[in-house]
Motif scaffolding. Structure first.
Motif, mmCIF file in Angstrom:
data_model
loop_
_atom_site.group_PDB
_atom_site.id
_atom_site.type_symbol
_atom_site.label_atom_id
_atom_site.label_comp_id
_atom_site.label_asym_id
_atom_site.label_seq_id
_atom_site.Cartn_x
_atom_site.Cartn_y
_atom_site.Cartn_z
ATOM 1 N N SER A 55 0.854 -1.190 0.000
ATOM 2 C CA SER A 55 0.000 0.000 0.000
ATOM 3 C C SER A 55 0.890 1.241 0.000
ATOM 4 O O SER A 55 2.109 1.147 0.229
ATOM 5 C CB SER A 55 -0.893 0.045 1.244
ATOM 6 O OG SER A 55 -0.108 0.295 2.398
ATOM 7 N N GLY A 56 0.268 2.384 -0.204
ATOM 8 C CA GLY A 56 1.005 3.640 -0.116
ATOM 9 C C GLY A 56 1.460 3.922 1.306
ATOM 10 O O GLY A 56 2.553 4.467 1.528
ATOM 11 N N SER A 57 0.621 3.553 2.273
ATOM 12 C CA SER A 57 1.009 3.750 3.681
ATOM 13 C C SER A 57 2.269 2.955 3.991
ATOM 14 O O SER A 57 3.217 3.463 4.598
ATOM 15 C CB SER A 57 -0.125 3.288 4.605
ATOM 16 O OG SER A 57 -1.337 3.899 4.256
ATOM 17 N N THR A 91 -2.800 16.785 4.881
ATOM 18 C CA THR A 91 -2.580 15.647 3.984
ATOM 19 C C THR A 91 -3.426 14.510 4.495
ATOM 20 O O THR A 91 -4.129 14.640 5.496
ATOM 21 C CB THR A 91 -1.074 15.271 3.984
ATOM 22 O OG1 THR A 91 -0.882 14.027 3.279
ATOM 23 C CG2 THR A 91 -0.532 15.076 5.381
ATOM 24 N N PHE A 92 -3.347 13.374 3.802
ATOM 25 C CA PHE A 92 -4.000 12.176 4.310
ATOM 26 C C PHE A 92 -3.248 11.699 5.555
ATOM 27 O O PHE A 92 -2.028 11.836 5.648
ATOM 28 C CB PHE A 92 -4.030 11.092 3.214
ATOM 29 C CG PHE A 92 -4.686 9.825 3.663
ATOM 30 C CD1 PHE A 92 -6.001 9.824 4.118
ATOM 31 C CD2 PHE A 92 -3.988 8.635 3.649
ATOM 32 C CE1 PHE A 92 -6.601 8.648 4.552
ATOM 33 C CE2 PHE A 92 -4.586 7.454 4.078
ATOM 34 C CZ PHE A 92 -5.896 7.463 4.529
ATOM 35 N N SER A 95 0.423 9.897 5.898
ATOM 36 C CA SER A 95 1.733 10.561 5.836
ATOM 37 C C SER A 95 2.334 10.622 7.240
ATOM 38 O O SER A 95 3.545 10.468 7.412
ATOM 39 C CB SER A 95 1.610 11.990 5.282
ATOM 40 O OG SER A 95 0.854 12.018 4.104
ATOM 41 N N VAL A 139 4.639 16.345 0.903
ATOM 42 C CA VAL A 139 3.602 15.591 0.187
ATOM 43 C C VAL A 139 3.304 16.355 -1.095
ATOM 44 O O VAL A 139 3.114 17.578 -1.050
ATOM 45 C CB VAL A 139 2.323 15.503 1.055
ATOM 46 C CG1 VAL A 139 1.237 14.702 0.345
ATOM 47 C CG2 VAL A 139 2.644 14.901 2.422
ATOM 48 N N ASP A 166 6.265 12.031 -0.301
ATOM 49 C CA ASP A 166 4.986 11.332 -0.309
ATOM 50 C C ASP A 166 4.347 11.692 -1.644
ATOM 51 O O ASP A 166 3.735 12.752 -1.801
ATOM 52 C CB ASP A 166 4.106 11.740 0.872
ATOM 53 C CG ASP A 166 2.776 10.979 0.879
ATOM 54 O OD1 ASP A 166 2.404 10.441 -0.190
ATOM 55 O OD2 ASP A 166 2.113 10.944 1.938
ATOM 56 N N GLN A 169 -0.154 10.911 -4.509
ATOM 57 C CA GLN A 169 -1.158 11.529 -5.387
ATOM 58 C C GLN A 169 -0.534 12.055 -6.675
ATOM 59 O O GLN A 169 -1.174 12.824 -7.395
ATOM 60 C CB GLN A 169 -1.850 12.690 -4.641
ATOM 61 C CG GLN A 169 -2.486 12.236 -3.329
ATOM 62 C CD GLN A 169 -3.292 13.326 -2.649
ATOM 63 O OE1 GLN A 169 -3.398 14.448 -3.134
ATOM 64 N NE2 GLN A 169 -3.889 12.997 -1.511
ATOM 65 N N SER A 190 1.138 5.447 -3.932
ATOM 66 C CA SER A 190 -0.018 4.613 -3.622
ATOM 67 C C SER A 190 -0.773 4.335 -4.915
ATOM 68 O O SER A 190 -0.908 5.219 -5.757
ATOM 69 C CB SER A 190 -0.961 5.347 -2.659
ATOM 70 O OG SER A 190 -2.233 4.697 -2.634
ATOM 71 N N TYR A 192 -3.938 2.986 -4.594
ATOM 72 C CA TYR A 192 -5.301 2.829 -4.102
ATOM 73 C C TYR A 192 -6.263 3.168 -5.253
ATOM 74 O O TYR A 192 -5.952 4.030 -6.078
ATOM 75 C CB TYR A 192 -5.476 3.793 -2.913
ATOM 76 C CG TYR A 192 -6.798 3.668 -2.213
ATOM 77 C CD1 TYR A 192 -7.021 2.629 -1.322
ATOM 78 C CD2 TYR A 192 -7.814 4.583 -2.441
ATOM 79 C CE1 TYR A 192 -8.239 2.503 -0.680
ATOM 80 C CE2 TYR A 192 -9.036 4.468 -1.801
ATOM 81 C CZ TYR A 192 -9.249 3.422 -0.925
ATOM 82 O OH TYR A 192 -10.454 3.297 -0.291
ATOM 83 N N GLU A 202 -5.433 -3.067 -3.147
ATOM 84 C CA GLU A 202 -4.385 -2.308 -2.456
ATOM 85 C C GLU A 202 -3.029 -2.526 -3.132
ATOM 86 O O GLU A 202 -2.692 -3.656 -3.499
ATOM 87 C CB GLU A 202 -4.254 -2.786 -1.004
ATOM 88 C CG GLU A 202 -5.525 -2.709 -0.184
ATOM 89 C CD GLU A 202 -5.763 -1.335 0.429
ATOM 90 O OE1 GLU A 202 -4.999 -0.386 0.153
ATOM 91 O OE2 GLU A 202 -6.739 -1.225 1.196
ATOM 92 N N ALA A 203 -2.247 -1.468 -3.282
ATOM 93 C CA ALA A 203 -0.896 -1.598 -3.829
ATOM 94 C C ALA A 203 -0.130 -0.304 -3.587
ATOM 95 O O ALA A 203 -0.718 0.775 -3.512
ATOM 96 C CB ALA A 203 -0.935 -1.908 -5.323
HETATM 97 C C1 PLP Z 1 -3.505 7.630 -0.448
HETATM 98 C C2 PLP Z 1 -2.435 8.315 0.301
HETATM 99 C C3 PLP Z 1 -1.568 7.619 1.158
HETATM 100 C C4 PLP Z 1 -1.773 6.194 1.561
HETATM 101 O O1 PLP Z 1 -1.889 5.294 0.521
HETATM 102 P P1 PLP Z 1 -2.671 3.898 0.758
HETATM 103 O O2 PLP Z 1 -2.347 3.152 -0.501
HETATM 104 O O3 PLP Z 1 -4.113 4.246 0.888
HETATM 105 O O4 PLP Z 1 -2.122 3.268 1.960
HETATM 106 C C5 PLP Z 1 -0.533 8.316 1.746
HETATM 107 N N1 PLP Z 1 -0.355 9.613 1.528
HETATM 108 C C6 PLP Z 1 -1.179 10.325 0.739
HETATM 109 C C7 PLP Z 1 -0.903 11.775 0.520
HETATM 110 C C8 PLP Z 1 -2.249 9.706 0.106
HETATM 111 O O5 PLP Z 1 -3.062 10.427 -0.663
#
Ligand code: PLP
Length: 384
Positions: A55-57, A91-92, A95, A139, A166, A169, A190, A192, A202-203
């Motif tokens: 995942s992105g996280s 941000t989400f 981060s 980010v 990060d 996006q 990410s 997503y 998820e990836a």
């Molecule tokens: C979506 C996102 C993430 C996390 O990605 P996941 O694949 O949902 O875990 C982290 N940082 C930002 C800025 C994002 O938009």
């Protein structure tokens, strides 16, 4: 907000064939499909290496851990001093939570009100008070790269400071002639399903041009193993699966076109808003359109305006079946989960103001002209 079926229908045969090849191979985790995506994604980001993960996280955690930031790879984490990593409060959540998962301490600075990205000036002030900060994680919010010239200048003044991205996006975005993913020591993406390059689940992925970081990330995403059942340090299961990699590799061929379409839609929104007389410098006067730094190639993962009476506008649009979204309604330093960091309201006024004013409007490659007109017309009638 988004009609995913339009993109899916245009690629259905290719994607189903790619998934069928994975099923026929009976190799589902890592393997040749993941390696092939990693090669293509690394090349697209002008990076020597790319490491797929879950995942992105996880990609943020992996990038930091592989660079030796935080103590998440230690079997006695309590003994180690906690590294500080500075990121944006606007941000989400991931981060920041990924910094904590890396066993490091998140620190914030305020954002630039024009781009909504982390402000290098505000970062410089925090660094004066806390010179021991190890890393900065800007980010590339909404698909626009953070001001990398300014962050590189800061890194020159603080030689021990490491820069990460990060880029969740921002696949395909550029800072001058350099792609997102090639700017920092490592970058996190990410895939997503709502992201501009989207998997069917998820990836995530990290990019880097540092061979040691690449090798360590490959081991860490697989429980710290370089040899089966020999564990050099504590990693985690964050492997990418082959079906996601196969889907992503098909889509990667179209991403430049899709990003161009997003930019075209943003330009059309701007024209439509100007024609409707809706383009102000501040929300005291009206809506504020997105600002693109002339050095950045924005990919408009989101098209985000500042709107007076934002919540009433959002309800009004919803009543006309027009989707909109608030990215993000509560800055991270004010989230209950982050209360132990000790921040309070007023600490980052620009992030706090943005949280009350921003509204994301529909934008995706297959969005039609008439739909954009409908959105702008509805906003015009709301303010009329
Ligand atoms: C979506 C996102 C993430 C996390 O990605 P996941 O694949 O949902 O875990 C982290 N940082 C930002 C800025 C994002 O938009």
């Amino acid at each position: 907000m988004v009609d995913f079926s339009r993109q899916y229908l245009s690629l259905r045969e290719q994607i189903l064939a790619a998934i069928a090849r994975v099923c026929d191979s009976q190799t589902f985790i890592l393997g040749p499909r993941v390696a092939s995506l990693e090669a293509a994604a690394g090349a697209a980001c002008s990076s020597l290496f790319a490491v797929g993960c879950a995942s992105g996280s996880d990609a943020i955690w992996l990038a930091l851990a592989a660079a030796g930031i935080g103590n998440s790879t230690s079997s006695a984490p309590g003994d180690a001093v906690s590294d500080a990593v500075l990121t944006s409060p606007f941000t989400f959540f991931a981060s920041t939570s990924a910094i904590l998962r890396a066993g490091a301490r998140p620190v914030f600075a305020d954002i630039d009100p024009r781009t909504f990205n982390l402000s290098a000036c505000s970062v410089a002030e925090v660094l004066r008070r806390q010179p021991s900060i190890k890393a900065i994680l800007p980010v590339h919010l909404y698909g626009q790269c953070a001001d990398w010239d300014a962050f590189e200048a800061l890194a020159r003044d603080h030689p021990a400071l490491q820069l990460f991205e990060d880029a969740a996006q921002a696949f395909g975005a550029r800072w001058k002639d350099r792609p997102a993913g090639s700017l920092g020591r490592a970058a996190a993406f990410s895939f997503y399903p709502t992201k501009n390059l989207a998997a069917f689940g998820e990836a995530g992925l990290i990019t880097t041009s540092d061979p040691a970081l690449d090798a360590r990330a490959r081991a860490l995403r697989n429980h710290g193993m370089t040899r089966h059942y020999y564990h050099d340090e504590v990693g985690w299961n964050s492997r990418l699966d082959a079906i996601q990699a196969a889907v992503l590799e098909v889509k990667l061929h179209y991403l430049d076109t899709w990003n161009r379409q997003r930019r075209d839609h943003a330009a059309r929104y701007e024209q439509l808003f100007r024609d409707a007389g809706l383009d102000a410098l501040s929300t005291a006067e009206g809506i504020v359109l997105p600002f693109t730094d002339p050095r950045a190639t924005h990919v408009f993962h989101q098209y985000v305006i500042r709107a007076p009476r934002r919540d009433a506008l959002r309800d009004y649009l919803a009543g006309r079946k027009i989707g909109s979204e608030i990215y993000y309604p509560v800055p991270i330093h004010l989230q209950p989960a982050m209360k132990d960091l000790g921040y309070k309201p007023g600490d980052f006024p620009e992030a706090e103001r943005a949280a009350t004013e921003v509204l994301a409007l529909p934008i995706y490659p297959e969005l039609r002209d008439d739909e954009q007109q409908t959105v702008v017309e509805a906003i015009r009638t709301f303010y009329a």
